[in-house]
Design an enzyme around this catalytic site. Structure first.
Site, PDB file in Angstrom:
ATOM      1  N   ARG A  13      12.670  76.915  55.585  1.00  0.00           N
ATOM      2  CA  ARG A  13      13.531  77.686  56.666  1.00  0.00           C
ATOM      3  C   ARG A  13      13.106  77.790  58.067  1.00  0.00           C
ATOM      4  O   ARG A  13      13.944  78.042  58.880  1.00  0.00           O
ATOM      5  CB  ARG A  13      13.912  79.084  56.120  1.00  0.00           C
ATOM      6  N   TYR A  40      34.507  80.065  73.527  1.00  0.00           N
ATOM      7  CA  TYR A  40      34.946  79.935  72.342  1.00  0.00           C
ATOM      8  C   TYR A  40      35.313  80.995  71.349  1.00  0.00           C
ATOM      9  O   TYR A  40      34.692  82.068  71.425  1.00  0.00           O
ATOM     10  CB  TYR A  40      33.985  79.005  71.579  1.00  0.00           C
ATOM     11  N   ASP A  86      26.370  78.233  77.149  1.00  0.00           N
ATOM     12  CA  ASP A  86      26.643  77.340  76.068  1.00  0.00           C
ATOM     13  C   ASP A  86      27.344  76.013  76.598  1.00  0.00           C
ATOM     14  O   ASP A  86      28.361  76.120  77.426  1.00  0.00           O
ATOM     15  CB  ASP A  86      27.872  78.017  75.156  1.00  0.00           C
ATOM     16  N   LYS A  88      29.659  68.685  67.818  1.00  0.00           N
ATOM     17  CA  LYS A  88      30.538  68.190  68.814  1.00  0.00           C
ATOM     18  C   LYS A  88      29.858  67.032  69.347  1.00  0.00           C
ATOM     19  O   LYS A  88      29.596  66.101  68.372  1.00  0.00           O
ATOM     20  CB  LYS A  88      30.840  69.171  69.837  1.00  0.00           C
TER      21      LYS A  88
HETATM   22  C1  LIG Z   1      32.459  74.464  68.232  1.00  0.00           C
HETATM   23  C2  LIG Z   1      31.713  75.362  69.409  1.00  0.00           C
HETATM   24  C3  LIG Z   1      30.909  76.516  68.923  1.00  0.00           C
HETATM   25  C4  LIG Z   1      30.622  76.848  67.602  1.00  0.00           C
HETATM   26  O1  LIG Z   1      29.737  75.912  66.789  1.00  0.00           O
HETATM   27  P1  LIG Z   1      29.933  75.541  65.513  1.00  0.00           P
HETATM   28  O2  LIG Z   1      29.228  74.122  65.375  1.00  0.00           O
HETATM   29  O3  LIG Z   1      31.293  75.237  65.185  1.00  0.00           O
HETATM   30  O4  LIG Z   1      29.303  76.678  64.870  1.00  0.00           O
HETATM   31  C5  LIG Z   1      30.317  77.130  70.088  1.00  0.00           C
HETATM   32  N1  LIG Z   1      30.646  77.051  71.253  1.00  0.00           N
HETATM   33  C6  LIG Z   1      31.636  75.932  71.794  1.00  0.00           C
HETATM   34  C7  LIG Z   1      31.811  75.974  73.148  1.00  0.00           C
HETATM   35  C8  LIG Z   1      32.069  75.198  70.769  1.00  0.00           C
HETATM   36  O5  LIG Z   1      33.183  74.252  71.275  1.00  0.00           O
END
Ligand SMILES: *Cc1c(COP(=O)(O)O)cnc(C)c1O
Length: 401
Positions: free
Chosen positions: A63, A116, A188, A213
């Site tokens: 973990r 998001y 982010d 992504k």
């Molecule tokens: C998709 C996304 C997230 C969340 O990520 P997950 O891998 O789906 O948990 C957070 N911030 C942005 C800008 C995103 O596009």
């Protein structure tokens, strides 16, 4: 990684492919192995106790850490220009592990108002249940940020470009305001990946990613990352990941993200080139009312985007003259471009934020926060550009018939 002949620092793509791995250490295997193990054998009872006391380096339990995950962390830290990184099971796992580690009841957080949908829900509907105050502001207007900062502000959190409308936030200016108030600036940077934007260079303290992504890049996994100072990353690993979220990345997904990184720079160049061409097509089509793309000269923050991002990105937001109904019709008439949320994949994806990714915002919040109901978001993939142009053009043309 073998040194290059002139001892010069290795470039981005070279580090993305080689950093931290020496084939000779693993039977000459070109590709790093996947360590499928949940736990690790201790040499002796004493050695196990030393590991737990932090007096001995090594692995304890899956973990907390795994060698495949550790290699990914080393590479991402280097690519973002940070001291250390933490790899976790999803982008939300990364954000939750970070926030729950660094915040306590009584603290305040200032967020940009366009983020998001699930991050917005975690902050405004989740953390607020535990005595943390969350203030959404428009960070493109620095005076609204300044007005929201108080001595209790611990964190300033934003995305740039922001999901879904691609507003660009000035990282250096926001970080400076956050630091003056004694708060950390957290970015982010999912929409860019380190191939085109490195927020730490502009003074941000921590960067988070949804590796689901662009970093993974193939739509076949979920993953998340946090990059920043070694001490803070250690704290997020030992408190946030180990105790509070348990959002551990599987070794197979760590391997797949490492594989994705090898082509990251190359893929981003193609995503950005194709997105630029499709943004031009949209901007010149009579069925389209507005296009938001950081690479268009008409983009309101074109100069700022150019300063912060080496390329304009693979996402386009646009609105049609016919509003929501036209957006729905367009999505239904596309034949190659796929109706799906997520982004950064080889496949070009289209979605409607108000009814999909940002349905966690109420209608008033969407209106207040710049997410109009007619907005459509396109994640431009890696298909042959002509095929994408033809598909988008036929769908747009059909709206006028
Ligand atoms: C998709 C996304 C997230 C969340 O990520 P997950 O891998 O789906 O948990 C957070 N911030 C942005 C800008 C995103 O596009």
């Amino acid at each position: 990684m073998r040194q290059n002949t002139r001892n010069a620092p290795a470039g981005f793509a070279t580090r993305a492919i080689h950093l931290g791995y020496e084939p000779a250490s693993e039977h000459g295997a070109l590709t790093p192995p996947i360590f499928m193990t949940s736990t690790y054998a201790f040499e002796s009872a004493e050695a196990g106790a030393e590991l737990f006391r932090g007096e001995r380096a090594g692995y304890i339990y899956g973990r907390n850490r795994n060698p495949t995950q550790a290699l990914l962390e080393e590479r991402i830290a280097s690519l973002e220009g940070g001291e250390a990184a933490l790899a976790v099971a999803s982008g939300m796992g990364a954000i939750a592990s970070l926030l729950w580690t660094l915040l306590s009841a009584g603290d305040e957080v200032v967020i940009d108002h366009t983020i998001y949908g699930s991050s917005f829900a975690l902050l405004t509907k989740g953390l607020t249940r535990f005595g943390i105050a969350v203030h959404p502001v428009d960070m493109t207007r620095l005076e609204t940020l300044e007005a929201a900062l108080t001595p209790k502000t611990k964190l300033v959190f934003f995305e740039t470009p922001a999901n879904p409308n691609l507003r660009v936030i000035d990282i250096a200016a926001v970080a400076e305001r956050a630091h003056a108030a004694g708060a950390l600036a957290v970015v982010d940077s999912t929409f860019c990946s380190p191939a085109i934007q490195r927020p730490l260079q502009f003074g941000a303290d921590l960067v988070v990613h949804s590796a689901t992504k662009y970093l993974g890049g193939h739509g076949d996994l979920l993953g998340g990352l946090v990059v920043g100072p070694a001490e803070t990353i250690k704290q997020i690993r030992t408190v946030g990941l180990r105790w509070l979220t348990g959002a551990t990345l599987s070794p197979i997904n760590a391997f797949l993200i490492l594989r994705g990184l090898k082509t990251l720079e190359l893929r981003m160049e193609r995503h950005c080139a194709s997105a630029s061409a499709l943004a031009e097509l949209l901007a010149s089509h009579p069925a389209v009312a507005r296009v938001s793309y950081p690479g268009l000269a008409s983009f309101p923050q074109y100069a700022l985007a150019k300063r912060q991002m080496s390329l304009p990105g693979g996402l386009i937001a646009f609105e049609l003259e016919g509003g929501v109904a036209a957006g729905t019709a367009l999505m239904n008439r596309l034949e190659l471009i796929t109706r799906a949320v997520s982004l950064g994949d080889a496949e070009t994806l289209i979605q409607h934020p108000a009814s999909m990714t940002h349905s966690t915002y109420s209608a008033e919040e969407r209106q207040k926060h710049g997410i109009s109901d007619g907005l459509v978001r396109l994640s431009v993939g890696l298909e042959t550009l002509d095929d994408l142009v033809n598909d988008l053009a036929q769908a747009l043309d059909s709206l006028r018939a």
